[in-house]
Enzyme design. Structure first.
Site: not given
Ligand code: PMP
Length: 393
Positions: A183, A211, A241
């Site tokens: 990310s 992502h 996302k």
């Molecule tokens: N895993 C990854 C790699 C992420 O980038 C994110 C979001 N920042 C999440 C999990 C968490 O997802 P959510 O925003 O749906 O809680």
């Protein structure tokens, strides 16, 4: 307030400010779109959203949410295993399993809780978890909740992973966990190599594709992109996302989902997603499946944006996905770049320690299917002006 706690909080906050690590909240006054109103400023080009396909404010998605409120009400009323499961939740899980080409899926309230739910539920003290050093914070927290021993391997380094697999031969079970798309850097895990190592050393594989969902593999994710979705034990996706709404899910075998339904703590002890959210997600998935122009536009804009930045002389790191970091290094300068861009009408947030390592500060940008070429050209002009002024290019 308790005086000791007050003083401790004050000292912590002061320390963050001294290190340029204090980040005030940025407040949007309009929906998540290509141009937004932020802190009273209108028409700001939004390059910081994960709303990759523009589904968060899509008329069909909104309409589905409104209809669901009318039909089902505002809340689910209980946790899933008590009486919070509606037929709508079951429909979404069937839809997700079909979309991911796996046997079954289970929905959580967020990607974060999906990680916190699955990792400690499928590992115990006799196990070893092998985890990439740049995995997302929610994986790290999921691993912390597990009693398993952990081995952190160097980012994307298959020799290091193999070494860790050799060293952990005595474990009862082994679980390799990696982000699909990372990310902060926008690079992608070599899933074919990871799956081959896992099969050779009898380890299970989990991919957090927060992502990658809606972005890679025509929307079906990084495992699908590499054609290894049937060889990966656990795929985690987010609905917050590219899908544009809220929630997370685990996709995998029917047996895995059966076990999580019995034991995953956020599933057992936190209330089910509201019906409007579930219906909006269903509508968003329908759009992703039937309108390939959304992902095509995302990738076309991604190529245009990256090429534009590179031509100006910016370092965009190792990204091969829409996540495009503009590497700066110093925390203070990354925040100066963010502020300068905002003055020029561009929202692109600085990402600093502890989200990334100290000295690896960057401004992270994400083009989306929503942006027009004019939006991206205007943003490139702002980057050029501020980048030159700060001596970054
Ligand atoms: N895993 C990854 C790699 C992420 O980038 C994110 C979001 N920042 C999440 C999990 C968490 O997802 P959510 O925003 O749906 O809680």
């Amino acid at each position: 307030m308790n005086g000791t706690l007050f003083q401790w909080l004050e000292a912590q906050l002061e320390s963050l400010k001294e290190q340029n690590l204090y980040k005030p909240l940025v407040v949007m006054e309009t929906p998540s779109e290509a141009r937004i109103t932020v802190n009273g400023k209108k028409g700001v080009i939004n390059l910081s959203s994960n709303n990759y396909l523009g589904l968060a404010n899509h008329p069909k998605v909104k309409e589905a949410a409104i209809r669901a409120i009318e039909r089902w009400g505002a809340g689910a009323g209980a946790v899933r295993p008590i009486i919070g499961t509606m037929s709508l939740h079951m429909e979404l899980e069937r839809r997700l399993a079909a979309f991911k080409h796996v046997e079954a899926a289970l929905v959580f309230q967020s990607g974060f809780t999906a990680n916190a739910g699955v990792i400690p539920t499928i590992t115990d003290a006799e196990d070893v978890i092998l985890t990439d050093e740049l995995n997302h914070a929610s994986i790290i927290d999921g691993v912390r909740l597990s009693k398993a021993q952990r081995k952190i391997y160097k980012h994307l380094d298959m020799n290091a992973l193999e070494e860790a697999l050799k060293e952990s031969q005595g474990a009862k079970k082994r679980l390799i966990i990696t982000d699909g798309v990372f990310s902060m850097d926008g690079d992608v895990a070599p899933l074919k190599e990871i799956v081959e190592l896992a099969e050779r050393y009898d380890a299970a594989v989990m991919v957090d594709d927060a992502h990658g969902s809606g972005v890679m593999g025509g929307g079906r994710g990084t495992a699908y992109h590499y054609g290894v979705h049937e060889r990966i034990d656990i795929q985690l996706g987010t609905l917050s996302k590219a899908v544009g709404v809220m929630g997370g899910y685990i996709a995998g075998s029917a047996r895995l989902i059966d076990w999580l339904t019995q034991r995953a703590r956020p599933f057992l002890f936190s209330t089910a997603q509201p019906p409007a959210v579930v219906a909006a997600v269903l509508a968003a998935i329908e759009l992703m499946e039937t309108d390939s122009s959304l992902t095509e536009r995302l990738w076309e804009n991604t190529r245009y944006w990256k090429e534009g930045l590179r031509k100006l002389g910016f370092d965009t790191g190792v990204s091969v996905t829409p996540i495009t970091p503009v590497m700066v290094g110093d925390e203070g300068r990354a925040q100066q770049l963010q502020r300068g861009l905002f003055e020029e009408g561009v929202m692109a947030l600085a990402i600093v320690y502890p989200t990334v390592a100290k000295g690896k500060a960057r401004v992270r940008t994400m083009p989306s299917a929503m942006h027009s070429k004019a939006d991206l050209d205007d943003a490139l002009m702002a980057f050029e002006k501020v980048g030159k002024r700060l001596g970054i290019i």
